[in-house]
Design a protein around this motif. Structure first.
Motif, PDB file in Angstrom:
ATOM      1  N   MET A   1       0.849  -1.163   0.000  1.00 16.09           N
ATOM      2  CA  MET A   1       0.000   0.000   0.000  1.00 16.09           C
ATOM      3  C   MET A   1       0.899   1.232   0.000  1.00 16.09           C
ATOM      4  O   MET A   1       1.677   1.441   0.917  1.00 16.09           O
ATOM      5  CB  MET A   1      -0.900  -0.035   1.240  1.00 16.09           C
ATOM      6  CG  MET A   1      -1.889   1.089   1.288  1.00 16.09           C
ATOM      7  SD  MET A   1      -3.080   0.919   2.653  1.00 16.09           S
ATOM      8  CE  MET A   1      -4.215  -0.246   1.957  1.00 16.09           C
ATOM      9  N   PRO A   2       0.812   2.052  -1.055  1.00 14.12           N
ATOM     10  CA  PRO A   2       1.691   3.233  -1.146  1.00 14.12           C
ATOM     11  C   PRO A   2       1.380   4.263  -0.074  1.00 14.12           C
ATOM     12  O   PRO A   2       0.225   4.456   0.303  1.00 14.12           O
ATOM     13  CB  PRO A   2       1.373   3.808  -2.525  1.00 14.12           C
ATOM     14  CG  PRO A   2       0.466   2.864  -3.214  1.00 14.12           C
ATOM     15  CD  PRO A   2      -0.047   1.906  -2.211  1.00 14.12           C
ATOM     16  N   GLU A   3       2.430   4.900   0.407  1.00 18.07           N
ATOM     17  CA  GLU A   3       2.282   6.002   1.356  1.00 18.07           C
ATOM     18  C   GLU A   3       2.748   7.268   0.675  1.00 18.07           C
ATOM     19  O   GLU A   3       3.786   7.288   0.011  1.00 18.07           O
ATOM     20  CB  GLU A   3       3.083   5.735   2.627  1.00 18.07           C
ATOM     21  CG  GLU A   3       2.470   4.664   3.492  1.00 18.07           C
ATOM     22  CD  GLU A   3       2.913   4.744   4.931  1.00 18.07           C
ATOM     23  OE1 GLU A   3       3.432   5.791   5.350  1.00 18.07           O
ATOM     24  OE2 GLU A   3       2.714   3.753   5.637  1.00 18.07           O
ATOM     25  N   PHE A  13       1.580  15.634   6.056  1.00 19.78           N
ATOM     26  CA  PHE A  13       0.924  14.441   6.571  1.00 19.78           C
ATOM     27  C   PHE A  13       1.369  13.247   5.745  1.00 19.78           C
ATOM     28  O   PHE A  13       1.536  13.361   4.537  1.00 19.78           O
ATOM     29  CB  PHE A  13      -0.613  14.563   6.479  1.00 19.78           C
ATOM     30  CG  PHE A  13      -1.173  15.713   7.256  1.00 19.78           C
ATOM     31  CD1 PHE A  13      -1.556  15.559   8.580  1.00 19.78           C
ATOM     32  CD2 PHE A  13      -1.321  16.965   6.661  1.00 19.78           C
ATOM     33  CE1 PHE A  13      -2.084  16.625   9.298  1.00 19.78           C
ATOM     34  CE2 PHE A  13      -1.848  18.027   7.369  1.00 19.78           C
ATOM     35  CZ  PHE A  13      -2.226  17.872   8.691  1.00 19.78           C
ATOM     36  N   GLU A  14       1.534  12.114   6.400  1.00 16.98           N
ATOM     37  CA  GLU A  14       1.821  10.855   5.723  1.00 16.98           C
ATOM     38  C   GLU A  14       0.506  10.076   5.660  1.00 16.98           C
ATOM     39  O   GLU A  14      -0.114   9.824   6.700  1.00 16.98           O
ATOM     40  CB  GLU A  14       2.868  10.037   6.486  1.00 16.98           C
ATOM     41  CG  GLU A  14       4.253  10.640   6.509  1.00 16.98           C
ATOM     42  CD  GLU A  14       5.003  10.495   5.196  1.00 16.98           C
ATOM     43  OE1 GLU A  14       4.736   9.517   4.456  1.00 16.98           O
ATOM     44  OE2 GLU A  14       5.840  11.358   4.904  1.00 16.98           O
ATOM     45  N   VAL A  15       0.087   9.720   4.447  1.00 17.20           N
ATOM     46  CA  VAL A  15      -1.165   8.979   4.298  1.00 17.20           C
ATOM     47  C   VAL A  15      -0.947   7.810   3.352  1.00 17.20           C
ATOM     48  O   VAL A  15      -0.105   7.860   2.456  1.00 17.20           O
ATOM     49  CB  VAL A  15      -2.314   9.876   3.782  1.00 17.20           C
ATOM     50  CG1 VAL A  15      -2.712  10.895   4.825  1.00 17.20           C
ATOM     51  CG2 VAL A  15      -1.939  10.555   2.498  1.00 17.20           C
ATOM     52  N   ALA A  16      -1.734   6.775   3.552  1.00 16.46           N
ATOM     53  CA  ALA A  16      -1.651   5.590   2.705  1.00 16.46           C
ATOM     54  C   ALA A  16      -2.894   5.529   1.826  1.00 16.46           C
ATOM     55  O   ALA A  16      -3.947   6.060   2.166  1.00 16.46           O
ATOM     56  CB  ALA A  16      -1.553   4.331   3.560  1.00 16.46           C
ATOM     57  N   CYS A  17      -2.732   4.878   0.675  1.00 16.96           N
ATOM     58  CA  CYS A  17      -3.870   4.707  -0.226  1.00 16.96           C
ATOM     59  C   CYS A  17      -3.711   3.386  -0.976  1.00 16.96           C
ATOM     60  O   CYS A  17      -2.677   2.740  -0.899  1.00 16.96           O
ATOM     61  CB  CYS A  17      -3.961   5.876  -1.204  1.00 16.96           C
ATOM     62  SG  CYS A  17      -2.561   6.015  -2.328  1.00 16.96           S
ATOM     63  N   GLN A  18      -4.741   2.997  -1.675  1.00 14.30           N
ATOM     64  CA  GLN A  18      -4.698   1.779  -2.478  1.00 14.30           C
ATOM     65  C   GLN A  18      -3.770   1.986  -3.678  1.00 14.30           C
ATOM     66  O   GLN A  18      -3.599   3.104  -4.162  1.00 14.30           O
ATOM     67  CB  GLN A  18      -6.105   1.417  -2.976  1.00 14.30           C
ATOM     68  CG  GLN A  18      -7.094   1.104  -1.873  1.00 14.30           C
ATOM     69  CD  GLN A  18      -6.715  -0.163  -1.132  1.00 14.30           C
ATOM     70  OE1 GLN A  18      -6.232  -1.128  -1.715  1.00 14.30           O
ATOM     71  NE2 GLN A  18      -6.918  -0.159   0.177  1.00 14.30           N
ATOM     72  N   GLU A  19      -3.211   0.908  -4.141  1.00 14.87           N
ATOM     73  CA  GLU A  19      -2.359   0.938  -5.334  1.00 14.87           C
ATOM     74  C   GLU A  19      -3.143   1.526  -6.504  1.00 14.87           C
ATOM     75  O   GLU A  19      -4.285   1.148  -6.755  1.00 14.87           O
ATOM     76  CB  GLU A  19      -1.895  -0.482  -5.667  1.00 14.87           C
ATOM     77  CG  GLU A  19      -0.817  -0.549  -6.725  1.00 14.87           C
ATOM     78  CD  GLU A  19       0.529  -0.042  -6.225  1.00 14.87           C
ATOM     79  OE1 GLU A  19       1.231   0.608  -7.018  1.00 14.87           O
ATOM     80  OE2 GLU A  19       0.870  -0.305  -5.055  1.00 14.87           O
ATOM     81  N   GLY A  20      -2.560   2.499  -7.188  1.00 14.36           N
ATOM     82  CA  GLY A  20      -3.207   3.120  -8.338  1.00 14.36           C
ATOM     83  C   GLY A  20      -4.103   4.295  -7.988  1.00 14.36           C
ATOM     84  O   GLY A  20      -4.639   4.957  -8.871  1.00 14.36           O
TER      85      GLY A  20
END
Length: 125
Positions: A1-3, A13-20
């Motif tokens: 999961m990219p951050e 802020f550091e946030v994660a999201c789904q690939e793509g």
């Protein structure tokens, strides 16, 4: 999961999201940052939580306005489609004037006479 590291109101802020989904996250964070910058410009430095809350509320308000506009546009489109369907189902009768043949003949005769008079006038000059 990219951050991803995003900046909102000058704060990182550091946030994660789904690939793509990175592009969508960056776009959303830019919208939130734009609202935060407006707040900071008018109020000055405010606590992080309040800045995020107010920026989110401002975006929600804009979104609600756009949704209202969209609903109104959809209603106009549906009304136009209904009117089009009605017109297709019940085509209007259009009456076109028909010029009787004897009027056409008379107009042609008058035009010929006018040309003959014009030609005689040219010969006199």
């Amino acid at each position: 999961m990219p951050e991803l590291k995003i900046t909102i109101g000058g704060r990182d802020f550091e946030v994660a999201c789904q690939e793509g989904e990175e592009h969508f996250l960056r776009s959303a964070s830019q919208m939130l940052d734009n609202e935060a910058q407006v707040l900071i410009g008018s109020i000055g430095r405010i606590p992080e939580a309040r800045m995020l809350l107010m920026s989110g509320l401002m975006l929600a308000d804009k979104t609600a306005g756009l949704e209202d506009s969209l609903r109104a546009a959809e209603a106009r489109a549906q009304a136009a489609e209904a009117a089009l369907e009605e017109a297709r189902a019940n085509p209007a009768v259009v009456e076109v004037a028909v010029i009787p043949p004897h009027v056409n003949d008379t107009m042609a005769e008058l035009a010929a006479r006018a040309e003959a008079i014009a030609q005689k006038l040219d010969e006199i000059d």
